[in-house]
Design a protein around this motif. Structure first.
Motif, PDB file in Angstrom:
ATOM      1  N   ILE A  36      -2.319  -1.672   4.198  1.00 23.29           N
ATOM      2  CA  ILE A  36      -3.122  -2.662   3.160  1.00 23.29           C
ATOM      3  C   ILE A  36      -2.850  -4.062   3.234  1.00 23.29           C
ATOM      4  O   ILE A  36      -3.710  -5.096   3.159  1.00 23.29           O
ATOM      5  CB  ILE A  36      -3.352  -1.982   1.859  1.00 23.29           C
ATOM      6  CG1 ILE A  36      -3.683  -0.418   2.154  1.00 23.29           C
ATOM      7  CG2 ILE A  36      -4.165  -2.772   1.001  1.00 23.29           C
ATOM      8  CD1 ILE A  36      -4.948  -0.277   2.528  1.00 23.29           C
ATOM      9  N   SER A  37      -1.542  -4.434   3.307  1.00 22.20           N
ATOM     10  CA  SER A  37      -1.066  -5.753   2.906  1.00 22.20           C
ATOM     11  C   SER A  37      -1.717  -6.820   3.789  1.00 22.20           C
ATOM     12  O   SER A  37      -2.444  -7.933   3.398  1.00 22.20           O
ATOM     13  CB  SER A  37       0.326  -5.986   2.874  1.00 22.20           C
ATOM     14  OG  SER A  37       0.944  -5.696   3.878  1.00 22.20           O
ATOM     15  N   PRO A  38      -1.725  -6.615   5.017  1.00 21.12           N
ATOM     16  CA  PRO A  38      -2.161  -7.761   5.997  1.00 21.12           C
ATOM     17  C   PRO A  38      -3.942  -7.772   5.642  1.00 21.12           C
ATOM     18  O   PRO A  38      -4.325  -8.902   5.874  1.00 21.12           O
ATOM     19  CB  PRO A  38      -1.861  -7.365   7.353  1.00 21.12           C
ATOM     20  CG  PRO A  38      -1.574  -5.723   7.114  1.00 21.12           C
ATOM     21  CD  PRO A  38      -1.239  -5.466   5.924  1.00 21.12           C
ATOM     22  N   LEU A  39      -4.424  -6.869   5.504  1.00 18.81           N
ATOM     23  CA  LEU A  39      -5.925  -6.848   5.474  1.00 18.81           C
ATOM     24  C   LEU A  39      -6.359  -7.404   4.174  1.00 18.81           C
ATOM     25  O   LEU A  39      -7.050  -8.148   3.916  1.00 18.81           O
ATOM     26  CB  LEU A  39      -6.490  -5.545   5.492  1.00 18.81           C
ATOM     27  CG  LEU A  39      -6.046  -4.571   6.630  1.00 18.81           C
ATOM     28  CD1 LEU A  39      -6.845  -2.955   6.467  1.00 18.81           C
ATOM     29  CD2 LEU A  39      -7.162  -5.443   7.846  1.00 18.81           C
ATOM     30  N   VAL A  40      -5.486  -7.363   2.942  1.00 15.44           N
ATOM     31  CA  VAL A  40      -5.912  -7.817   1.605  1.00 15.44           C
ATOM     32  C   VAL A  40      -5.486  -9.297   1.715  1.00 15.44           C
ATOM     33  O   VAL A  40      -6.249 -10.214   1.239  1.00 15.44           O
ATOM     34  CB  VAL A  40      -5.119  -7.244   0.526  1.00 15.44           C
ATOM     35  CG1 VAL A  40      -5.216  -7.897  -0.718  1.00 15.44           C
ATOM     36  CG2 VAL A  40      -5.558  -5.633   0.356  1.00 15.44           C
TER      37      VAL A  40
END
Length: 265
Positions: free
Chosen positions: A247-251
């Motif tokens: 999730i972190s790279p997309l957010v």
């Protein structure tokens, strides 16, 4: 105009430009924030710090204008209140720019995606794109959470000067929302520093049990935080490491894209 004995001062009281009659009227509407149920006129007056006569006149006026309605057991906010929320959302350039970005993120993660705005010591949700399982309150725009225990709040606090972030924490009502809510200021500052290093904030069950949430801040042209993008998942489906990695790279990419869009606007 008389007020109830011992009434606490209204926000902004002492400001010569502030109309106390308007402030008292808004305090009647705001009474529902602390007591989300139908209220009698006496309860509205007490919550707003007014005597019963003033409360009755204000409630009658708001009901006549459509901002209060009578249910079978008391007064509730009227449909006119929704009209003003609609006005806010349709006139907010950031919300308009964010909506397609959030929809694309929602397609990628298949989890709930939110946009929050910083408001004093709290965050307020302006866009909420729900996933397959949600509690009712988690689907509603306008919900407020303390910034100190929300990922969006911590992500935005991490983008502020340290002294300013500390001032917000010290002014916050740091009562825990769950048994896992971090309320100690040094510990919260540690989580804010982690968000500053990582580029995102992560919290597990701090505002809702069973939930893991990750958020990144949206910055304006002056590198000031104006919003945060959140993704929330269930601990029954996600482990912390997997959630971070997926999730972190997309957010962060969505937050960067929205920051650039907002700067161009």
């Amino acid at each position: 105009m008389s007020t109830a004995k011992g009434r606490k001062p209204a926000a902004g009281e002492g400001n010569p430009l502030l109309l106390q009659s308007v402030a008292r009227t808004m305090s009647v509407l705001e009474a529902f924030a602390g007591q989300p149920r139908p209220l009698s006129i006496a309860e509205l007056a007490a919550a707003a710090g007014l005597d019963k006569s003033a409360g009755q006149r204000i409630a009658h006026t708001l009901q006549a204008l459509g901002y209060l309605e009578r249910s079978s057991v008391g007064l509730v906010p009227g449909k006119k209140a929704l009209y003003r929320a609609f006005d806010f959302l349709r006139m907010n350039a950031l919300v308009e720019s964010a909506t397609p970005v959030l929809h694309e993120l929602r397609k990628s993660v298949n989890e709930r995606v939110d946009l929050s705005l910083l408001d004093g010591t709290d965050i307020v949700y302006a866009v909420r794109l729900q996933s397959k399982r949600e509690t009712f309150s988690a689907t509603l725009v306008g919900r407020r959470l303390p910034s100190f225990c929300s990922t969006g709040g911590r992500a935005m606090l991490a983008a502020l000067p340290e002294a300013e972030a500390l001032g917000i924490l010290e002014a916050s009502d740091r009562r825990p929302l769950t048994p896992r809510t971090t309320t100690d200021i040094p510990a919260i500052l540690g989580k804010i520093e982690e968000a500053r290093r990582c580029g995102y904030a992560l919290a597990i069950e701090e505002s809702a049990l069973g939930e893991i949430v990750l958020a990144a801040a949206v910055l304006d042209i002056h590198q000031r935080p104006v919003a945060a993008i959140h993704v929330a998942g269930s601990l029954s489906e996600w482990a912390e490491d997997g959630f971070r990695q997926r999730i972190s790279p997309l957010v962060m990419e969505a937050a960067r894209a929205l920051s650039h869009t907002y700067k161009r606007g």
